[in-house]
Design a protein around this motif. Structure first.
Motif, PDB file in Angstrom:
ATOM      1  N   TYR A  34       0.871  -1.302   0.085  1.00  0.00           N
ATOM      2  CA  TYR A  34      -0.127   0.015   0.095  1.00  0.00           C
ATOM      3  C   TYR A  34       0.874   1.358   0.219  1.00  0.00           C
ATOM      4  O   TYR A  34       1.998   1.360   0.620  1.00  0.00           O
ATOM      5  N   TYR A  36       0.464   5.553   0.792  1.00  0.00           N
ATOM      6  CA  TYR A  36      -0.254   6.515   1.339  1.00  0.00           C
ATOM      7  C   TYR A  36       0.635   7.878   1.271  1.00  0.00           C
ATOM      8  O   TYR A  36       2.013   7.656   1.379  1.00  0.00           O
ATOM      9  N   TYR A  87       4.246   7.004   2.158  1.00  0.00           N
ATOM     10  CA  TYR A  87       4.573   6.034   2.974  1.00  0.00           C
ATOM     11  C   TYR A  87       4.156   4.771   2.287  1.00  0.00           C
ATOM     12  O   TYR A  87       3.116   4.453   1.631  1.00  0.00           O
ATOM     13  N   PHE A 101       2.371   2.446  10.049  1.00  0.00           N
ATOM     14  CA  PHE A 101       3.315   3.632   9.405  1.00  0.00           C
ATOM     15  C   PHE A 101       4.548   3.582   9.768  1.00  0.00           C
ATOM     16  O   PHE A 101       4.898   3.626  11.019  1.00  0.00           O
ATOM     17  N   GLY A 102       5.551   3.709   8.790  1.00  0.00           N
ATOM     18  CA  GLY A 102       7.132   4.004   9.246  1.00  0.00           C
ATOM     19  C   GLY A 102       7.149   5.339   9.065  1.00  0.00           C
ATOM     20  O   GLY A 102       6.482   6.247   9.488  1.00  0.00           O
TER      21      GLY A 102
ATOM     22  N   PRO B  42       5.812   8.187  14.217  1.00  0.00           N
ATOM     23  CA  PRO B  42       4.628   7.730  13.470  1.00  0.00           C
ATOM     24  C   PRO B  42       3.188   7.592  13.981  1.00  0.00           C
ATOM     25  O   PRO B  42       2.974   7.804  15.037  1.00  0.00           O
ATOM     26  N   LEU B  43       2.344   7.163  12.946  1.00  0.00           N
ATOM     27  CA  LEU B  43       0.930   7.085  13.530  1.00  0.00           C
ATOM     28  C   LEU B  43       0.720   5.905  14.444  1.00  0.00           C
ATOM     29  O   LEU B  43       1.246   4.747  14.350  1.00  0.00           O
TER      30      LEU B  43
END
Lengths: 111, 114
Positions: A34, A36, A87, A101-102, B42-43
């Motif tokens: 994915y 983003y 991302y 998320f990184g 990060p989130l």
């Protein structure tokens, strides 16, 4: 957590193609890739995702290598508004709701 | 416009206040999420609701209380927060299914605790 590796930052000239690489060498067979992006002060925006085949939509193209160990997000004609953190995330489908998320790649599009 | 609407966009509250963040999704999804994004971090996934049932609570302090009255609405009730809770709070939704399961985010609610 499932890891991906991305460059910390990249620059691109306005109007040129932006090619953002991502390494996911330990990806599993059922994991999607994915992409983003997050523009400053906004929520993450979904761009595209793929499993094995290359994908294209109105925003970008996703090229996945045959061995699936890496991929490249292509913004064909970058604009100043494409400046954002991008991302690359690997995750399985189905009932999996995890999205880790990184640090992503800060893409700066220059005039 | 992502189909996920969050209100308010900005909130300033004192440590003794009680406030709520609201999220509404217009995508017909069956899962909703709260994420937190602190400065230069990060989130972080906070809560997940699937079919209106909480399925994930990532060690979030009890001063954050989620509520999911139906599949389209999600709330985050805030009570006696600390200044370090100041962050961007993001709501998201997805349709849990075998192919993919793309998560769509709202624009976020900026919270400042003073």
């Amino acid at each position: 957590d499932a890891k991906t590796t991305q460059p910390t930052s990249m620059d691109c000239a306005e109007g040129r193609a932006a090619n953002l690489p991502c390494n996911h060498s330990t990806i599993s067979g059922n994991e999607y890739v994915y992409w983003y992006r997050q523009i400053h002060s906004q929520g993450p925006q979904y761009i595209i995702h793929g499993l094995k085949n290359n994908e294209t939509n109105e925003m970008a193209s996703l090229i996945i290598t045959e061995d699936r160990k890496s991929s490249t997000l292509i913004l064909p004609h970058a604009t100043l508004r494409d400046t954002a953190v991008y991302y690359c995330i690997r995750r399985s489908g189905g009932s999996n709701y995890k999205l880790t998320f990184g640090k992503g790649t800060l893409l700066t599009v220059n005039p | 416009e992502t189909g996920v609407t969050q209100t308010p966009r900005h909130l300033v509250m004192g440590m003794t206040n009680k406030k709520s963040l609201k999220c509404e999704q217009h995508l017909g999804h069956n899962a909703m999420y709260w994420y937190k994004q602190s400065a230069k971090k990060p989130l972080e996934l906070m809560f997940v609701y699937s079919l209106e049932e909480r399925v994930e609570n990532n060690s979030v302090p009890s001063r954050f209380s989620p509520e999911c009255p139906n599949s389209s609405h999600l709330f985050l009730h805030l009570h006696t927060l600390q200044p370090e809770d100041s962050a961007l709070y993001l709501c998201a939704s997805s349709q849990l299914q075998s192919s993919g399961n793309t998560i769509y985010f709202g624009e976020g609610s900026w919270l400042t605790v003073v």
